[in-house]
Scaffold this motif. Structure first.
Motif: not given
Length: 425
Positions: A59-62, A38-42, A31-32, A68-72
């Motif tokens: 699940a994300t809109t990104e 959002r957490v999804a599903g199970g 979300t940066a 990948m880029a945001l996590a790094e």
């Protein structure tokens, strides 16, 4: 879109797993730069039902390249586990306590090919929810614990009703494994009867099960058989002609039902392989067919083969005979064989004689045969088949005489077997 939860739904704010700093770090990263996550599903489904939460998916809109880029950028470790389908696994936390979180971009299925699909990414939460299998799996939870329900599936979850999203036939044709998932989900989460529309669709589309790989069928069948409500769904799959497509007939429903009741009475788990064997006639030929149809592992197939060859066990056995059977079969096969024979005997779950037979595995540990081939050789017997013959004969005598704890006495028995020693002695 706003990230506002639906009114009137429970909050998951107090869930410990949601407050985990590692999970919150993944939220921070996603979300940066304006994305939603959002957490999804199970995890959401289980938390709302006060059931254990294990794997956490987001699940994300990104889009995946941005994930990948945001996590790094945030110092997390992304792994491109399924970029074509929008999935990146993000590992957060210190190296000795990593939390893997599967992050998937919101998507719609353009074309489906069983477990695979051609997808297009979207920013619409309702579109993402509409491609999921069951309404209870189409719920989301934001980082603050607010629950989002784009399809109005929460009433189904609250009622413990497993219901397909949209048209059940269309959902099933996207992946025929959903037939088995429908029954497994009901066996775990369902209450009262199966959803009629879903059940009818599963019965109508059951021939599609024949197109599935044995490996996928095996995993789903074993999970179904181990579920708390397995008996009711097995009954339904037999009645609607569905089980024949995944477990070779004939099916022994009575033994299966009796085993389920006995397992509960003696607190011996809900072992899926044992239950699979109970559904079958139990002969070696049928066990071989089960192994082939479900592509069982070598260990699983060997376990069923041992049961088919175990021979009869019953409370009529004397104590010494019971111990001999336990020693020969091993603890796992002995327990399985007792429970299955009990189920086929017609005796009730509380029958004391069967309870005592089953309990032998808890109160007596078979000793280890004290003699080895080296001991036989040390007595002057030349290497060769004679060593194995003598070992087997000694072990038979040792078992028959009650497992004496005296190695020298066992070896002394060699003199009665007419052994040939090296040098002609």
């Amino acid at each position: 879109m706003t990230d506002r939860p639906d009114r009137g739904l429970p909050s998951l704010q107090a869930e410990p797993w949601l407050a985990d700093p590692r999970l919150q770090a993944v939220f921070d990263a996603l979300t940066a730069e304006g994305g939603e996550a959002r957490v999804a599903g199970g995890a959401v489904r289980n938390a709302l039902l006060a059931m254990p939460v294990s794997d956490i998916d987001i699940a994300t809109t990104e889009p995946p390249d941005r994930v990948m880029a945001l996590a790094e950028k945030a110092g997390l470790t992304p792994h491109p586990t399924g970029l074509g389908h929008g999935t990146v696994t993000v590992a957060a936390g210190p190296e000795d306590a990593r939390l893997p979180v599967e992050v998937t971009t919101l998507r719609v299925d353009v074309k489906t090919y069983g477990r695979h699909a051609e997808v297009a990414f979207t920013a619409d939460w309702a579109e993402d929810a509409a491609r999921r299998d069951f309404t209870m799996n189409a719920l989301y939870c934001d980082r603050a614990g607010g629950v989002h329900d784009p399809l109005g599936g929460y009433p189904d979850l609250a009622a413990r009703r497993v219901r397909f999203v949209g048209d059940p036939v269309l959902r099933i044709r996207e992946d025929y494994l959903r037939i088995l998932r429908f029954f497994r989900m009901h066996a775990i989460y369902g209450r009262d009867g199966l959803d009629r529309e879903g059940l009818d669709a599963c019965a109508a589309e059951r021939a599609g099960l024949d197109s599935l790989s044995a490996e996928r069928v095996r995993a789903e069948v074993l999970r179904l058989l181990a579920a708390p409500g397995a008996l009711a769904v097995v009954d339904a799959t037999i009645a609607r002609g569905i089980l024949n497509h995944v477990v070779p007939a004939p099916h022994d429903r009575e033994t299966f039902a009796a085993l389920v009741a006995i397992e509960a009475a003696v607190s011996d788990g809900s072992d899926p392989l044992r239950r699979l064997f109970a559904l079958s006639p139990g002969d070696r030929a049928h066990v071989a067919r089960l192994g082939e149809r479900l592509r069982l592992s070598n260990a699983e197939a060997a376990r069923l083969a041992r049961l088919a060859a175990a021979g009869p066990v019953s409370p009529a056995l004397r104590e010494s005979e019971r111990k001999s059977v336990l020693y020969r079969l091993g603890l796992e096969t002995y327990r399985d064989a007792v429970l299955l024979a009990w189920a086929r005997s017609g005796a009730g779950p509380g029958e004391e004689s069967w309870c005592a037979l089953h309990a032998l595995g808890e109160r007596w540990q078979p000793p280890r045969f004290p003699v080895s081939g080296a001991d036989i050789l040390a007595r002057g017997v030349p290497p060769g088949p004679e060593v194995g013959r003598l070992l087997a004969a000694l072990e038979d005598w040792w078992v028959a005489t009650g497992f004496p704890d005296d190695k020298e006495a066992v070896l002394a028995r060699l003199d009665r077997f007419g052994i040939r020693r090296e040098g002609g002695g």
